[in-house]
Design a protein around this motif. Structure first.
Motif, PDB file in Angstrom:
ATOM      1  N   GLU A   1       0.831  -1.206   0.000  1.00 17.48           N
ATOM      2  CA  GLU A   1       0.000   0.000   0.000  1.00 17.48           C
ATOM      3  C   GLU A   1       0.867   1.259   0.000  1.00 17.48           C
ATOM      4  OE1 GLU A   1      -3.508   2.255  -0.075  1.00 17.48           O
ATOM      5  OE2 GLU A   1      -3.102   0.161  -0.540  1.00 17.48           O
ATOM      6  N   ARG A   2       1.952   1.236   0.758  1.00 17.88           N
ATOM      7  CA  ARG A   2       2.880   2.371   0.792  1.00 17.88           C
ATOM      8  C   ARG A   2       3.492   2.592  -0.585  1.00 17.88           C
ATOM      9  NH1 ARG A   2       6.923   0.395   3.651  1.00 17.88           N
ATOM     10  NH2 ARG A   2       5.640   0.256   5.498  1.00 17.88           N
ATOM     11  N   GLU A   3       3.927   1.520  -1.222  1.00 18.86           N
ATOM     12  CA  GLU A   3       4.521   1.657  -2.549  1.00 18.86           C
ATOM     13  C   GLU A   3       3.502   2.104  -3.584  1.00 18.86           C
ATOM     14  OE1 GLU A   3       6.817  -1.645  -3.892  1.00 18.86           O
ATOM     15  OE2 GLU A   3       8.237  -1.460  -2.237  1.00 18.86           O
ATOM     16  N   ARG A   4       2.277   1.612  -3.488  1.00 21.10           N
ATOM     17  CA  ARG A   4       1.239   2.038  -4.429  1.00 21.10           C
ATOM     18  C   ARG A   4       0.999   3.533  -4.317  1.00 21.10           C
ATOM     19  NH1 ARG A   4      -3.777   3.582  -4.556  1.00 21.10           N
ATOM     20  NH2 ARG A   4      -4.080   3.320  -2.325  1.00 21.10           N
ATOM     21  N   ARG A   5       0.890   4.025  -3.097  1.00 26.82           N
ATOM     22  CA  ARG A   5       0.669   5.464  -2.904  1.00 26.82           C
ATOM     23  C   ARG A   5       1.869   6.281  -3.361  1.00 26.82           C
ATOM     24  NH1 ARG A   5      -2.539   6.084   2.838  1.00 26.82           N
ATOM     25  NH2 ARG A   5      -4.367   4.894   2.201  1.00 26.82           N
ATOM     26  N   PHE A   6       3.070   5.806  -3.035  1.00 28.65           N
ATOM     27  CA  PHE A   6       4.272   6.539  -3.442  1.00 28.65           C
ATOM     28  C   PHE A   6       4.348   6.654  -4.954  1.00 28.65           C
ATOM     29  CE2 PHE A   6       8.600   6.317  -5.071  1.00 28.65           C
ATOM     30  CZ  PHE A   6       9.101   7.511  -4.583  1.00 28.65           C
ATOM     31  N   TYR A   7       4.192   5.531  -5.654  1.00 32.70           N
ATOM     32  CA  TYR A   7       4.337   5.568  -7.097  1.00 32.70           C
ATOM     33  C   TYR A   7       3.205   6.324  -7.778  1.00 32.70           C
ATOM     34  CZ  TYR A   7       8.447   2.681  -6.908  1.00 32.70           C
ATOM     35  OH  TYR A   7       9.711   2.228  -6.663  1.00 32.70           O
ATOM     36  N   THR A   8       2.028   6.382  -7.170  1.00 39.98           N
ATOM     37  CA  THR A   8       0.957   7.201  -7.725  1.00 39.98           C
ATOM     38  C   THR A   8       1.382   8.666  -7.732  1.00 39.98           C
ATOM     39  OG1 THR A   8      -0.739   5.663  -6.963  1.00 39.98           O
ATOM     40  CG2 THR A   8      -1.446   7.905  -7.434  1.00 39.98           C
ATOM     41  N   ILE A   9       1.923   9.130  -6.600  1.00 36.85           N
ATOM     42  CA  ILE A   9       2.385  10.511  -6.505  1.00 36.85           C
ATOM     43  C   ILE A   9       3.611  10.725  -7.393  1.00 36.85           C
ATOM     44  CG2 ILE A   9       3.398  12.226  -4.933  1.00 36.85           C
ATOM     45  CD1 ILE A   9       1.684  10.935  -2.714  1.00 36.85           C
ATOM     46  N   PHE A  10       4.542   9.791  -7.342  1.00 35.18           N
ATOM     47  CA  PHE A  10       5.790   9.907  -8.083  1.00 35.18           C
ATOM     48  C   PHE A  10       5.535  10.029  -9.579  1.00 35.18           C
ATOM     49  CE2 PHE A  10       9.407   7.873 -10.259  1.00 35.18           C
ATOM     50  CZ  PHE A  10      10.439   8.667  -9.796  1.00 35.18           C
ATOM     51  N   TYR A  11       4.694   9.164 -10.128  1.00 32.54           N
ATOM     52  CA  TYR A  11       4.436   9.204 -11.563  1.00 32.54           C
ATOM     53  C   TYR A  11       3.640  10.436 -11.963  1.00 32.54           C
ATOM     54  CZ  TYR A  11       6.307   4.487 -11.934  1.00 32.54           C
ATOM     55  OH  TYR A  11       7.122   3.396 -11.904  1.00 32.54           O
ATOM     56  N   SER A  12       2.781  10.925 -11.088  1.00 33.76           N
ATOM     57  CA  SER A  12       2.047  12.154 -11.388  1.00 33.76           C
ATOM     58  C   SER A  12       3.005  13.340 -11.506  1.00 33.76           C
ATOM     59  CB  SER A  12       1.009  12.449 -10.303  1.00 33.76           C
ATOM     60  OG  SER A  12       0.092  11.404 -10.201  1.00 33.76           O
ATOM     61  N   ILE A  13       3.910  13.466 -10.531  1.00 35.10           N
ATOM     62  CA  ILE A  13       4.890  14.554 -10.565  1.00 35.10           C
ATOM     63  C   ILE A  13       5.813  14.387 -11.760  1.00 35.10           C
ATOM     64  CG2 ILE A  13       6.839  15.587  -9.341  1.00 35.10           C
ATOM     65  CD1 ILE A  13       5.402  14.877  -6.727  1.00 35.10           C
ATOM     66  N   LEU A  14       6.225  13.176 -12.041  1.00 35.84           N
ATOM     67  CA  LEU A  14       7.113  12.927 -13.171  1.00 35.84           C
ATOM     68  C   LEU A  14       6.439  13.284 -14.495  1.00 35.84           C
ATOM     69  CD1 LEU A  14       9.955  11.882 -13.666  1.00 35.84           C
ATOM     70  CD2 LEU A  14       8.995   9.604 -13.956  1.00 35.84           C
ATOM     71  N   ALA A  15       5.153  13.000 -14.619  1.00 37.06           N
ATOM     72  CA  ALA A  15       4.421  13.357 -15.845  1.00 37.06           C
ATOM     73  C   ALA A  15       4.363  14.873 -16.013  1.00 37.06           C
ATOM     74  CB  ALA A  15       3.022  12.768 -15.802  1.00 37.06           C
ATOM     75  N   VAL A  16       4.120  15.597 -14.940  1.00 39.14           N
ATOM     76  CA  VAL A  16       4.070  17.064 -15.016  1.00 39.14           C
ATOM     77  C   VAL A  16       5.442  17.609 -15.388  1.00 39.14           C
ATOM     78  CG1 VAL A  16       3.763  19.155 -13.632  1.00 39.14           C
ATOM     79  CG2 VAL A  16       2.113  17.303 -13.455  1.00 39.14           C
ATOM     80  N   LEU A  17       6.496  17.067 -14.794  1.00 42.57           N
ATOM     81  CA  LEU A  17       7.846  17.521 -15.131  1.00 42.57           C
ATOM     82  C   LEU A  17       8.201  17.216 -16.582  1.00 42.57           C
ATOM     83  CD1 LEU A  17       9.850  16.586 -11.930  1.00 42.57           C
ATOM     84  CD2 LEU A  17       9.304  18.866 -12.756  1.00 42.57           C
ATOM     85  N   THR A  18       7.834  16.044 -17.035  1.00 42.13           N
ATOM     86  CA  THR A  18       8.107  15.677 -18.427  1.00 42.13           C
ATOM     87  C   THR A  18       7.371  16.609 -19.377  1.00 42.13           C
ATOM     88  OG1 THR A  18       8.396  13.375 -17.769  1.00 42.13           O
ATOM     89  CG2 THR A  18       7.991  13.799 -20.102  1.00 42.13           C
ATOM     90  N   LEU A  19       6.118  16.888 -19.076  1.00 43.75           N
ATOM     91  CA  LEU A  19       5.346  17.819 -19.899  1.00 43.75           C
ATOM     92  C   LEU A  19       5.998  19.199 -19.891  1.00 43.75           C
ATOM     93  CD1 LEU A  19       2.786  18.239 -21.600  1.00 43.75           C
ATOM     94  CD2 LEU A  19       1.620  18.866 -19.480  1.00 43.75           C
ATOM     95  N   GLY A  20       6.468  19.635 -18.720  1.00 46.85           N
ATOM     96  CA  GLY A  20       7.159  20.927 -18.629  1.00 46.85           C
ATOM     97  C   GLY A  20       8.418  20.965 -19.467  1.00 46.85           C
ATOM     98  N   VAL A  21       9.196  19.896 -19.444  1.00 42.32           N
ATOM     99  CA  VAL A  21      10.428  19.842 -20.246  1.00 42.32           C
ATOM    100  C   VAL A  21      10.099  19.863 -21.731  1.00 42.32           C
ATOM    101  CG1 VAL A  21      12.385  18.367 -20.866  1.00 42.32           C
ATOM    102  CG2 VAL A  21      11.818  18.746 -18.464  1.00 42.32           C
ATOM    103  N   ILE A  22       9.077  19.131 -22.132  1.00 40.77           N
ATOM    104  CA  ILE A  22       8.680  19.122 -23.546  1.00 40.77           C
ATOM    105  C   ILE A  22       8.250  20.516 -23.991  1.00 40.77           C
ATOM    106  CG2 ILE A  22       6.908  18.267 -25.144  1.00 40.77           C
ATOM    107  CD1 ILE A  22       7.081  15.581 -23.640  1.00 40.77           C
ATOM    108  N   ILE A  23       7.488  21.194 -23.145  1.00 38.44           N
ATOM    109  CA  ILE A  23       7.045  22.545 -23.497  1.00 38.44           C
ATOM    110  C   ILE A  23       8.229  23.498 -23.581  1.00 38.44           C
ATOM    111  CG2 ILE A  23       5.759  24.543 -22.614  1.00 38.44           C
ATOM    112  CD1 ILE A  23       3.653  22.542 -21.590  1.00 38.44           C
ATOM    113  N   VAL A  24       9.155  23.406 -22.615  1.00 32.88           N
ATOM    114  CA  VAL A  24      10.317  24.291 -22.604  1.00 32.88           C
ATOM    115  C   VAL A  24      11.191  24.042 -23.830  1.00 32.88           C
ATOM    116  CG1 VAL A  24      12.488  24.754 -21.414  1.00 32.88           C
ATOM    117  CG2 VAL A  24      10.359  24.671 -20.136  1.00 32.88           C
ATOM    118  N   LEU A  25      11.418  22.788 -24.162  1.00 29.63           N
ATOM    119  CA  LEU A  25      12.270  22.491 -25.321  1.00 29.63           C
ATOM    120  C   LEU A  25      11.578  22.834 -26.634  1.00 29.63           C
ATOM    121  CD1 LEU A  25      13.925  19.145 -24.218  1.00 29.63           C
ATOM    122  CD2 LEU A  25      14.894  21.443 -24.185  1.00 29.63           C
TER     123      LEU A  25
END
Length: 147
Positions: free
Chosen positions: A50-74
């Motif tokens: 359960e801890r890992e499920r919650r962590f990776y839910t947050i982790f992948y959400s933040i990673l998706a936003v960062l990836t989108l930000g990098v794509i927009i910046v580039l």
């Protein structure tokens, strides 16, 4: 945790509780300790998943936003204007800072899991001692503690 998994979890724990009550009433303490150890391992496994499920839910959400930000910046063209050039640099620095934080966030979680697993045997022994002490009270007063 979904409702179906919560029901399954509660049923498993109830099964362990009944078995522990039976073993305590029969005063079979070695079998009791083995069953309590299995209960602890089951609880640890469920908690970790359960801890890992919650962590990776947050982790992948933040990673998706960062990836989108990098794509927009580039994707921004520096030829548009001089103002965009300075904004692009600051956006790139912000994306790098976000990625660094995300890496730190991930590594910190991995270190937490390793530290938690390092004390597994100590916590398991303390859990078994504690639950055995509680159930020994039940075994000494069987008429008073019936569930």
């Amino acid at each position: 945790m979904t409702q179906e998994l919560a029901k399954q979890f509660n049923a498993e724990v109830e099964g362990h509780r009944r078995a522990l009550l039976y073993l305590a009433s029969k005063r079979e303490w070695e079998a009791f300790k083995a069953r309590a150890g299995r209960l602890f391992e089951y609880l640890e496994k469920v908690e970790a998943s359960e801890r890992e499920r919650r962590f990776y839910t947050i982790f992948y959400s933040i990673l998706a936003v960062l990836t989108l930000g990098v794509i927009i910046v580039l994707g921004l063209m520096p030829q548009l204007s001089a103002g965009w050039f300075y904004q692009r640099r600051s956006l790139i620095l912000a994306a790098l800072a976000g990625c660094s934080f995300e890496l730190f966030f991930y590594l910190n979680f991995r270190w937490y899991v390793e530290a938690r697993m390092a004390g597994f045997l100590r916590r398991r022994a303390a859990f078994i001692r504690s639950i055995e002490q509680d159930f020994r009270t039940f075994a000494h007063n069987p008429g008073e503690n019936r569930a």
